[in-house]
Design an enzyme around this catalytic site. Structure first.
Site, mmCIF file in Angstrom:
data_model
loop_
_atom_site.group_PDB
_atom_site.id
_atom_site.type_symbol
_atom_site.label_atom_id
_atom_site.label_comp_id
_atom_site.label_asym_id
_atom_site.label_seq_id
_atom_site.Cartn_x
_atom_site.Cartn_y
_atom_site.Cartn_z
ATOM 1 N N GLY A 52 -9.558 -1.216 -67.540
ATOM 2 C CA GLY A 52 -9.471 -2.412 -67.598
ATOM 3 C C GLY A 52 -9.011 -2.553 -68.996
ATOM 4 C CD1 TRP B 24 -3.174 -2.723 -71.278
ATOM 5 C CD2 TRP B 24 -1.921 -3.941 -69.970
ATOM 6 N NE1 TRP B 24 -1.354 -1.980 -71.232
ATOM 7 C CE2 TRP B 24 -0.215 -3.116 -70.394
ATOM 8 C CE3 TRP B 24 -0.511 -4.601 -68.934
ATOM 9 C CZ2 TRP B 24 1.030 -3.019 -70.433
ATOM 10 C CZ3 TRP B 24 1.052 -4.132 -68.332
ATOM 11 C CH2 TRP B 24 1.125 -3.933 -69.865
ATOM 12 C CG ASP C 173 -6.688 -0.295 -59.057
ATOM 13 O OD1 ASP C 173 -6.379 -0.585 -60.890
ATOM 14 O OD2 ASP C 173 -7.259 0.689 -58.814
ATOM 15 C CG ASP D 280 -2.753 -2.072 -51.095
ATOM 16 O OD1 ASP D 280 -2.049 -2.633 -52.142
ATOM 17 O OD2 ASP D 280 -2.929 -1.606 -50.571
ATOM 18 C CG ASP E 223 -0.325 0.306 -68.027
ATOM 19 O OD1 ASP E 223 0.779 0.356 -68.999
ATOM 20 O OD2 ASP E 223 -1.189 0.562 -68.799
ATOM 21 C CE LYS F 254 2.677 2.860 -67.717
ATOM 22 N NZ LYS F 254 1.408 3.542 -67.729
#
Length: 234
Positions: free
Chosen positions: A82, A84, A105, A121, A145, A185
């Site tokens: 959590g 970000w 998530d 998902d 991320d 990322k």
């Protein structure tokens, strides 16, 4: 006996913590724990109340490129734990009802003020429609991320990295409003020409960013695509 010990010199010099290898702890986990104990961003995250050191990466990127603004609708992919989402809530004002931040998530995430966590998902075909329904429209920013699980096989890991960024980019382009941004990322050598070409087609500006909060020696960096041209761009 304590599992850690400190070594150093007196007279104001900082002490570095070394971790003793326990019988049930592997060398890799011992080295990871040692990095954690000596990481200034880990200590700073605890001091300032952030859920992870990763929060400082987003803070730094936003300070440089002004990705987050009050009132925006934000989607955070792979949001656990959590960090970000926490920064996004601060920047958008969602804690005061001015913006919306939804973190998704596969893992359960403890509640955070100003953030709506959904266990789902993002690869579910119905996910984009659900997100737009929950947001009451399209998103202004999609954050990711996430990192693909490593196998130790270089070529396989490389393909997983590229595949994950492609899937995240596909998802972002389905739910972003025109002018929106996508921050994800990647790893050095992990964004192939086809992925970058796709982002450059769909966004006006694409750049790689290496925040100082990324660990020294890490191949980690981020791709920031801004100015989404809109669905169906060519």
């Amino acid at each position: 006996m304590s599992p850690v010990k400190s070594s150093g010199r007196e007279g104001g010099r900082s002490l570095k913590t070394h971790v003793k290898t326990a019988k049930k702890r592997t060398l890799s986990s011992t080295l990871w724990l040692q990095r954690q104990l000596n990481d200034p961003y880990v200590a700073r995250a605890k001091l300032e109340g952030y859920r992870s050191r990763a929060a400082f990466k987003l803070i730094e990127i936003d300070e440089r490129y002004h990705v987050l603004h009050p009132g925006q609708k934000i989607v955070d992919l792979g949001a656990a734990p959590g960090g970000w989402s926490q920064v996004a809530a601060q920047k958008t004002g969602s804690r005061d009802g001015r913006g919306r931040v939804i973190g998704i998530d596969l893992l359960d995430i403890a509640p955070l003020p100003g953030v709506e966590f959904r266990k789902m998902d993002f690869l579910d075909p119905a996910a984009p429609a659900h997100l737009k329904e929950w947001l009451g429209g399209k998103a202004d920013v999609v954050l990711s991320d996430m990192a693909a699980n490593a196998t130790g096989h270089r070529k396989t890991d490389h393909l997983r990295i590229v595949g994950l960024i492609e899937l995240a980019a596909d998802f972002a382009c389905e739910i972003l409003a025109p002018g929106g941004s996508f921050l994800a990322k990647v790893f050095q050598g992990g964004t192939e020409g086809m992925v970058l070409a796709r982002l450059k087609r769909d966004f006006t500006t694409v750049r790689h960013v290496k925040p100082k909060a990324s660990r020294a020696g890490s191949a980690e960096l981020y791709v920031l695509a801004s100015g989404f041209r809109g669905a169906g761009s060519a």
